[in-house]
Design a protein around this motif. Structure first.
Motif: not given
Length: 383
Positions: A351-372
């Motif tokens: 896959y293309r290397a389009d990646l974000v590093v997050l503080e929490t697991d977005p599979n359980t915390d939908v707000t994780a995406w808001q602060s990469p």
């Protein structure tokens, strides 16, 4: 080869401990990987796919009255598009699909990103919307009446390099005088657009608020319904049966209703949005009951709908009934499927290397995406 070490990977396949190796813009290994030429320690953090927004307008900047941009010069529009795309990629959005901007603006922006001239997300575009004469979005659309004119209009966008053909099946909120749910392009006209796009292997999208317009689009073979605000149960069941995607764009409606006339949004647009808000909740009920496939899109650029705030759409989708892992699916693999990119949306080899590093697991915390804490777009770290 660059390796992200010590982290946890989270995508549609679940959450698991793994290192991730990237090279030449591609994920080359996930799991136990060899030492890299360079490494980034992401211990205690989560590596997730970059977000895919399947509905934006790079020519717009979230101002209260979008009509005030129509007379801007092409140069001003271009500078605005650059700023929007930079905001998006810094927020962890690594692919956007522009569903209507002036002439070739979005298509040219996509080329600039691909050529390394511009830092931003990958841009897939429709060129101009296909719209009936005087219909929703006519100020920057390709006006066409009758199947033959629609066919030609669609072919013109494809000639320019369009990645998707976008049509206006109903009226809309932001065009003065347009009736939000009223049908505009007919089923036969929509079929003509689908015919042109299908010949090139390109998906189609229909702006459609009202249930009659939605059904016209589904019967015509349109790939995705954008907004779907007044969707009834029959329309939802039709979409599920045909495999038609729904792109709800909750951000667009919520931002207009929350800010209102006091913030400078035209009174007519606010009234139409407020009228639609209650119906939108029912649309979610019908879509979830029917099992409609959902892809994430925001309509970024519409009033108070900023490109840097795109990740909030996932939280809104959860507010309307999705689980966090389903919102992740909508914003990654579903969105990738809709735009025809099977190499996007997963943290997996090839896959293309389009990646974000997050503080929490977005599979359980939908707000994780808001602060990469870090973003990699096509393998390159975004500053």
């Amino acid at each position: 080869m660059h390796v992200l070490t010590g982290g946890v990977v989270a995508d549609v396949d679940g959450t698991r401990e793994a290192d991730v190796a990237i090279e030449d813009g591609e994920i080359v290994a996930v799991g136990d990987v060899p030492d890299g030429d360079t490494e980034t320690d992401v211990s205690g953090q989560v590596i997730a796919p970059g977000l895919i927004d399947t509905h934006v307008h790079v020519m717009m900047d979230g101002r209260a009255d979008v009509s005030t941009i129509y007379d801007d010069s092409p140069y001003t529009a271009s500078y605005r598009a650059v700023a929007n795309l930079q905001d998006a990629v810094r927020a962890g959005v690594t692919t956007v699909r522009d569903l209507g901007s002036r002439k070739t603006l979005a298509l040219d922006a996509g080329t600039a990103v691909d050529d390394g001239i511009l830092t931003g997300p990958r841009v897939l575009g429709s060129g101009q919307n296909i719209v009936m004469t005087g219909g929703h979005g006519h100020a920057f659309g390709c006006e066409a009446d009758g199947p033959d004119e629609v066919l030609k209009g669609a072919r013109q966008q494809l000639k320019r390099g369009a990645d998707v053909v976008k049509c206006m099946a109903t009226g809309g909120v932001l065009t003065e005088g347009a009736v939000t749910g009223s049908p505009e392009l007919t089923e036969e006209e929509l079929r003509a657009a689908v015919s042109a796009a299908s010949a090139k292997g390109v998906p189609t999208a229909a702006h459609a608020h009202g249930d009659e317009g939605i059904k016209n689009a589904v019967r015509a073979g349109i790939s995705s319904i954008e907004h779907g605000t007044f969707m009834d149960r029959e329309a939802a069941e039709m979409m599920a049966e045909e495999g038609t995607y729904w792109v709800p764009t909750a951000s667009a409606l919520v931002n207009i209703v929350d800010n209102g006339v006091e913030a400078g949004i035209p009174e007519e647009a606010v009234a139409k949005a407020e009228d639609a808000a209650g119906r939108f909740e029912h649309a979610w009920e019908y879509a979830l009951d029917a099992g409609v496939d959902i892809a994430m899109g925001t309509d970024a650029g519409t009033p108070f709908n900023q490109f840097g705030d795109i990740p909030r759409e996932l939280e809104l989708m959860v507010d309307y009934g999705l689980e966090p892992d389903a919102a992740l699916e909508a914003a990654t693999v579903n969105a990738a499927d809709l735009v025809g990119r099977g190499d996007l949306g997963r943290v997996a080899e090839g896959y293309r290397a389009d990646l974000v590093v997050l503080e929490t697991d977005p599979n359980t915390d939908v707000t994780a995406w808001q602060s990469p804490t870090a973003v990699f777009a096509d393998g390159e770290r975004v500053d």
